[in-house]
Design an enzyme around this catalytic site. Structure first.
Site, PDB file in Angstrom:
ATOM      1  N   ALA A  43       0.853  -1.193   0.000  1.00  0.00           N
ATOM      2  CA  ALA A  43       0.000   0.000   0.000  1.00  0.00           C
ATOM      3  C   ALA A  43       0.884   1.238   0.000  1.00  0.00           C
ATOM      4  O   ALA A  43       2.104   1.138   0.187  1.00  0.00           O
ATOM      5  CB  ALA A  43      -0.885   0.010   1.238  1.00  0.00           C
ATOM      6  N   LYS A  44       0.304   2.368  -0.215  1.00  0.00           N
ATOM      7  CA  LYS A  44       1.012   3.641  -0.064  1.00  0.00           C
ATOM      8  C   LYS A  44      -0.020   4.729   0.157  1.00  0.00           C
ATOM      9  O   LYS A  44      -1.149   4.630  -0.342  1.00  0.00           O
ATOM     10  CB  LYS A  44       1.818   3.958  -1.321  1.00  0.00           C
ATOM     11  CG  LYS A  44       2.971   4.897  -1.069  1.00  0.00           C
ATOM     12  CD  LYS A  44       4.136   4.135  -0.504  1.00  0.00           C
ATOM     13  CE  LYS A  44       5.320   5.009  -0.187  1.00  0.00           C
ATOM     14  NZ  LYS A  44       6.464   4.167   0.198  1.00  0.00           N
TER      15      LYS A  44
END
Ligand code: NAD
Length: 424
Positions: free
Chosen positions: A113-114
């Site tokens: 994720a980011k």
């Protein structure tokens, strides 16, 4: 099977284009189907939020915030939060995919994720940043969670912001939940060993690479670009293991001494000199480009993306590159490096020591227990060495570069796991 058109490499690549071209090459070699290619490429979830925050002058400004979960096939998603003026959803999507491959290559049970908020943290007061971080956390309450998505620091955020995030998330749930975020201060459930973890992983990969190339560390030389968190600890730990560090650098330029640089002294120097090597006397001044092309056995680029292009690659004289930074080598430089017989340990493997110790932080939080630094180091060294060996063997098996081998290991793992879990 195996239909995939390679992504064209643009004239001016950026590190994220470079990652995609390598991803495409690895999927082709693995014979991934079109269906699976799309499953691996398209993010699982993308969230965009507007964050109204009261500034110190009393006015309300609306910031845009993002969180992308690229994949949660291997486990809860993991990835940092970036505060920078030019953050946008496309960048966050690509960085989230990068995290999926990084976690898979070191075999930790996380997806990728980011997150990001378009803001300029340098121009904001501590109070404004705190309100922004709490607003972002609040907007992401249904996204984050110790079993769903575990954020961490990235550019423009650090321990302080992670403490606010943990506090805001905990308040909303009416209980303290340490494991929702990593990269916290040690007093708040952060892990011992996290500070030096990425540099330590670089050291483990460098020693493993030297062993394969039959280079004796005690007779070897190394140049390190960047003397921040990753570069300074990588240099220190390699120096402690007998490697002669003949050049270091930072934004102020490169510093070269064939007799070897005293790394402890250089670290003490920057601590007293506002964090810069400017004016360092223990070496001769060179440029950052000269550092990259020095005659040294090992090169550790640990500053920023895109520093090794085709021109630099042609001039390189090292035998081993260990990528502390994310994306330091352009895809166009890869074939030149390979033709020269230089072994390049890619970023998604070489700098994964950081996310590995973040994983240990989460494990400790969930256990309600604290490991000693010795235990953290021992376990992260083992994970990094095993990942290195696996990627190295895959490189031999497929007759590809270590970089493509790392993508093969990661993509194969995520694709196989998906097949077991199944879709709709
Ligand atoms: P940092 O800010 O602590 O240090 C960066 C260093 O690079 C500084 O010494 C800076 O002066 C130098 N630098 C900046 N621009 C430069 C330039 N143009 N030429 C030469 N030197 C330059 O950052 P860091 O945390 O050490 O991160 C370095 C790299 O490693 C980044 O690519 C980052 O994404 C990557 N990385 C960091 C971690 C981590 O845990 N910190 C984990 C994985 C990857």
């Amino acid at each position: 099977m195996g239909y995939i058109e390679p992504a064209p490499i643009k004239d001016k690549e950026n590190p994220l284009d470079s990652m995609m071209s390598r991803f495409d090459e690895a999927t082709r070699l693995l014979g991934i189907t079109e269906e699976m290619y799309n499953i691996l490429k398209i993010p699982a979830k993308q969230v965009v939020v507007g964050l109204p925050v009261t500034l110190d002058n009393g006015k309300i400004k609306v910031f845009e915030g993002y969180r992308v979960i690229h994949s949660n096939i291997l486990g809860p998603a993991k990835g940092g939060i970036r505060f920078a003026p030019d953050v946008n959803i496309d960048e966050v999507k690509a960085l989230a995919a990068w995290m999926t491959w990084k976690c898979a290559v070191v075999d930790i049970p996380y997806g990728g994720a980011k997150g990001g908020v378009a803001c300029n943290p340098r121009e904001m007061s501590e109070g404004e940043l705190e309100r922004l971080m709490r607003a972002y956390t609040n907007a992401m309450l249904s996204v984050f969670g110790p079993d769903r998505d575990i954020p961490a620091p990235d550019m423009g955020t650090g321990q302080r912001e992670m403490a606010w995030l943990m506090d805001e998330y905990s308040k909303a749930h009416g209980m303290t939940i340490h494991a929702v975020v990593t990269g916290k201060p040690v007093v708040l459930g952060g892990s011992l060993g996290r500070l030096e973890a990425t540099g330590r992983g670089v050291m483990v990969c460098a020693l493993a690479g030297m062993e394969r190339l039959k280079i004796n560390p005690y007779k070897s030389t190394c140049a390190v670009q960047g003397f921040g968190n990753v570069g300074s600890f990588a240099a220190k730990l390699l120096h402690e293991r007998g490697v002669k560090i003949i050049a270091i650098s930072d934004i102020s330029g490169g510093y070269h001494n064939d007799k070897g640089i005293d790394i402890d002294e250089a670290m003490q120097y920057i601590a007293k000199n506002s964090g810069t090597l400017e004016g360092y006397k223990g070496a001769e001044k060179i440029s950052n480009e000269e550092l990259l092309t020095l005659k040294a056995d090992v090169l550790v680029p640990a500053a920023k993306e895109d520093v090794i292009d085709e021109e630099i690659a042609h001039k390189m004289q090292c035998k081993l590159i260990v990528e502390g930074a994310n994306g330091p080598t352009s895809a166009k430089a890869d074939p030149i490096i390979n033709e020269k017989g230089i072994l390049a340990v890619p970023d998604i493997l070489a700098n994964a020591g950081g996310v590995t110790v973040s994983y240990f932080e989460w494990v400790q939080n969930r256990l309600g227990y604290k490991w000693t630094q010795e235990r953290v180091n021992r376990r992260s060294d083992r994970i990094m060495k095993e990942a290195f060996d696996k990627v190295y063997e895959t490189m031999k098996q497929y007759n590809v570069s270590m970089r493509i081998a790392a993508y093969i290991v990661a993509i194969d793992k995520v694709a196989k796991t998906y097949q077991y879990r199944g879709g709709y």
